[in-house]
Write an enzyme that holds these catalytic residues in place. Structure first.
Site, PDB file in Angstrom:
ATOM      1  N   HIS A 128      35.805  21.926 -42.882  1.00 33.41           N
ATOM      2  CA  HIS A 128      35.203  23.132 -41.563  1.00 33.41           C
ATOM      3  C   HIS A 128      36.091  22.240 -40.549  1.00 33.41           C
ATOM      4  O   HIS A 128      35.893  23.524 -39.525  1.00 33.41           O
ATOM      5  CB  HIS A 128      33.641  23.243 -41.863  1.00 33.41           C
ATOM      6  CG  HIS A 128      33.132  24.013 -41.233  1.00 33.41           C
ATOM      7  ND1 HIS A 128      33.856  24.834 -40.824  1.00 33.41           N
ATOM      8  CD2 HIS A 128      32.546  23.425 -40.036  1.00 33.41           C
ATOM      9  CE1 HIS A 128      32.230  25.667 -40.153  1.00 33.41           C
ATOM     10  NE2 HIS A 128      32.571  24.859 -39.356  1.00 33.41           N
ATOM     11  N   ARG A 131      41.182  27.037 -47.718  1.00 31.65           N
ATOM     12  CA  ARG A 131      40.983  25.957 -46.058  1.00 31.65           C
ATOM     13  C   ARG A 131      40.806  24.241 -46.839  1.00 31.65           C
ATOM     14  O   ARG A 131      40.314  23.802 -47.760  1.00 31.65           O
ATOM     15  CB  ARG A 131      39.208  25.899 -45.479  1.00 31.65           C
ATOM     16  CG  ARG A 131      39.064  24.779 -44.659  1.00 31.65           C
ATOM     17  CD  ARG A 131      38.105  24.511 -44.155  1.00 31.65           C
ATOM     18  NE  ARG A 131      36.574  24.901 -44.538  1.00 31.65           N
ATOM     19  CZ  ARG A 131      35.866  24.296 -45.142  1.00 31.65           C
ATOM     20  NH1 ARG A 131      37.066  22.767 -45.534  1.00 31.65           N
ATOM     21  NH2 ARG A 131      34.930  24.256 -45.450  1.00 31.65           N
ATOM     22  N   TYR A 189      31.511  17.553 -50.564  1.00 34.76           N
ATOM     23  CA  TYR A 189      31.046  18.367 -51.180  1.00 34.76           C
ATOM     24  C   TYR A 189      32.124  19.261 -52.251  1.00 34.76           C
ATOM     25  O   TYR A 189      32.299  20.194 -53.144  1.00 34.76           O
ATOM     26  CB  TYR A 189      30.721  19.543 -50.542  1.00 34.76           C
ATOM     27  CG  TYR A 189      31.547  19.920 -49.510  1.00 34.76           C
ATOM     28  CD1 TYR A 189      32.365  20.895 -49.291  1.00 34.76           C
ATOM     29  CD2 TYR A 189      31.125  20.138 -47.981  1.00 34.76           C
ATOM     30  CE1 TYR A 189      33.392  21.408 -48.078  1.00 34.76           C
ATOM     31  CE2 TYR A 189      32.089  19.856 -46.818  1.00 34.76           C
ATOM     32  CZ  TYR A 189      33.056  20.692 -47.315  1.00 34.76           C
ATOM     33  OH  TYR A 189      33.887  21.201 -46.535  1.00 34.76           O
TER      34      TYR A 189
HETATM   35  C1  LIG Z   1      24.529  32.618 -36.339  1.00 29.45           C
HETATM   36  C2  LIG Z   1      24.328  31.561 -37.151  1.00 29.45           C
HETATM   37  N1  LIG Z   1      24.032  31.127 -38.124  1.00 29.45           N
HETATM   38  C3  LIG Z   1      25.123  29.591 -38.288  1.00 29.45           C
HETATM   39  C4  LIG Z   1      26.003  28.802 -37.531  1.00 29.45           C
HETATM   40  C5  LIG Z   1      26.046  27.575 -37.834  1.00 29.45           C
HETATM   41  N2  LIG Z   1      27.477  27.881 -38.991  1.00 29.45           N
HETATM   42  C6  LIG Z   1      28.708  27.451 -38.212  1.00 29.45           C
HETATM   43  S1  LIG Z   1      30.355  27.882 -39.393  1.00 29.45           S
HETATM   44  C7  LIG Z   1      28.938  29.063 -40.342  1.00 29.45           C
HETATM   45  C8  LIG Z   1      29.774  28.766 -41.607  1.00 29.45           C
HETATM   46  C9  LIG Z   1      30.324  29.880 -41.681  1.00 29.45           C
HETATM   47  O1  LIG Z   1      31.423  29.988 -42.836  1.00 29.45           O
HETATM   48  P1  LIG Z   1      32.561  31.831 -43.094  1.00 29.45           P
HETATM   49  O2  LIG Z   1      32.146  32.722 -42.067  1.00 29.45           O
HETATM   50  O3  LIG Z   1      33.108  31.309 -44.096  1.00 29.45           O
HETATM   51  O4  LIG Z   1      33.881  31.033 -42.321  1.00 29.45           O
HETATM   52  P2  LIG Z   1      35.103  30.213 -41.876  1.00 29.45           P
HETATM   53  O5  LIG Z   1      33.963  28.466 -41.003  1.00 29.45           O
HETATM   54  O6  LIG Z   1      35.055  29.322 -43.050  1.00 29.45           O
HETATM   55  O7  LIG Z   1      35.995  29.754 -41.318  1.00 29.45           O
HETATM   56  C10 LIG Z   1      27.823  27.922 -40.208  1.00 29.45           C
HETATM   57  C11 LIG Z   1      27.097  28.108 -40.629  1.00 29.45           C
HETATM   58  C12 LIG Z   1      26.603  29.715 -36.587  1.00 29.45           C
HETATM   59  N3  LIG Z   1      27.235  28.553 -36.060  1.00 29.45           N
HETATM   60  N4  LIG Z   1      25.795  30.928 -35.997  1.00 29.45           N
END
Ligand SMILES: Cc1ncc(C[n+]2csc(CCOP(=O)(O)OP(=O)(O)O)c2C)c(N)n1
Length: 370
Positions: free
Chosen positions: A264, A260, A273
């Protein structure tokens, strides 16, 4: 390349991964998937529009014309995996999949509208097999397994494709989905876009396993690690996994290793970070750059062609932005109309109170309709 070979030939438990087009745009002929040059060109064009649309969305947010947005800059080849689904396969996306949804055929104006905060943006064209964007991390993998199971029981030869990230791979839901899929042999393809971050958590802090793909073996189905910035590896892996799933071969897991480049979401400051130098290291692996090199060497691409498609892309995107912004706001009554079949009396009361409030407001020049 003989059919059905990528998953057999590249074993993630041995640290093996599939790359067909290297960052210099050199093709490994032995591994070449069944993808005609014209189709590669077409996908390159759509990926270029996708990238520009992503940048436009980011700019719209910065200008206060859109809500929070999750960019996919750097992940265009992995997002292009959606181009390999057939009309009867289901696409089950997260918030990161704007590019995948665009390639699937969801109108760009709808996608923009969704990110402008309007749920109607998720109303996909009639008959298109796409679930709404999932924000709850990991739970969409369960929905995909359910869809796949239903199709299996109905004797349909279609697959469901569940997208998720490296962070989601640590969620219980994802474990349960994969376990269930393995036991029932549902026609589901798990696509993990490992973009190496879950917001600020790097991949190294996510799991002690060497790869995410290798987990498939513990659920009893094949997994494959691929270079997720290589469109040809994406094509080969997707076609093989989808064919296996549709013909009763059970689930597949593809880990697409990508990066990425952007934040985010628009609410994130990645400089907290990771360093700019870390990001710069990734830039030569850009998925569009290597396709351009490949197509250029074949005489299928040049600067003139690039300028022409960018001009076309700008026009397409401007029209989508104009259409999204011209859409009147959703009627406030929507808030009451889509939760209960029969509205409870207290909500009925609120609905009519609000209707008369808006009527008064309208007589004073307010703009919200009911
Ligand atoms: C159940 C849940 N826990 C926490 C969150 C907060 N949250 C939003 S995005 C994220 C990170 C997800 O990372 P990843 O699965 O690697 O996907 P990316 O965003 O990098 O595409 C988190 C922890 C959420 N949306 N849902």
């Amino acid at each position: 390349m003989a059919k059905g070979m990528y998953f057999e030939r590249f074993d993630p438990t041995k640290g093996e991964s599939l790359q067909i087009l290297d960052p210099e745009g050199r093709l490994n002929e032995d591994l070449r998937p069944d993808l005609p040059g014209q189709r590669i060109l077409e996908l390159y064009e759509r990926m270029s529009v996708m990238r520009l649309a992503d940048q436009t969305a980011l700019n719209l947010q910065r200008e206060g014309r859109m809500g929070t947005y999750a960019p996919f800059y750097g992940q265009e080849a992995s997002q292009a995996s959606a181009a390999f689904l057939g009309p009867s396969d289901w696409l089950v996306p997260t918030y990161r999949e704007t590019g995948a949804l665009f390639l699937r055929g969801v109108p760009l104006q709808s996608l923009l509208r969704y990110w402008m905060g309007d749920e109607r943006g998720m109303r996909v064209p009639e008959g298109m097999r796409v679930l709404p964007i999932q924000i709850v991390i990991g739970s969409q993998t369960l929905h995909a397994v359910g869809l796949a199971w239903a199709m299996m029981l109905q004797g349909e030869k279609s697959a469901a494709v569940a997208y998720f990230g490296d962070g989601a791979s640590s969620q219980g839901d994802v474990h349960e989905a994969m376990n269930f899929a393995g036991v029932l042999k549902t026609p589901v393809v798990f696509v993990c876009q490992n973009n190496q971050f879950a917001i600020s958590m790097p991949r190294s802090g996510q799991t002690a396993a060497a790869t995410i793909a290798q987990r498939a073996s513990s659920y009893g189905f094949p997994g494959l690690l691929i270079d997720g910035n290589d469109l040809l590896a994406v094509a080969g892996a997707m076609n093989e996994a989808l064919a296996a799933a549709r013909s009763g071969g059970g689930p597949r897991l593809i880990e697409m290793l990508t990066y990425r480049i952007g934040p985010h979401t628009t609410s994130d400051d990645p400089s907290k970070y990771r360093t700019a130098a870390e990001v710069d290291v990734q830039k030569p692996f850009d998925p569009l750059l290597r396709l351009r090199r490949y197509l250029g060497a074949k005489g299928l691409w040049n600067d003139g062609a690039e300028a022409a498609i960018l001009a076309k892309a700008r026009a397409e995107i401007s029209a989508a932005v104009a259409a999204a912004e011209a859409m009147p706001p959703a009627p406030v009554s929507d808030m009451f109309d889509y939760t209960y079949r029969v509205l409870p009396p207290y909500l009925e009361r609120q609905k009519s109170e609000y209707a008369s409030f808006l009527k008064d407001e309208a007589s004073r020049g307010g703009r919200h309709g009911f």
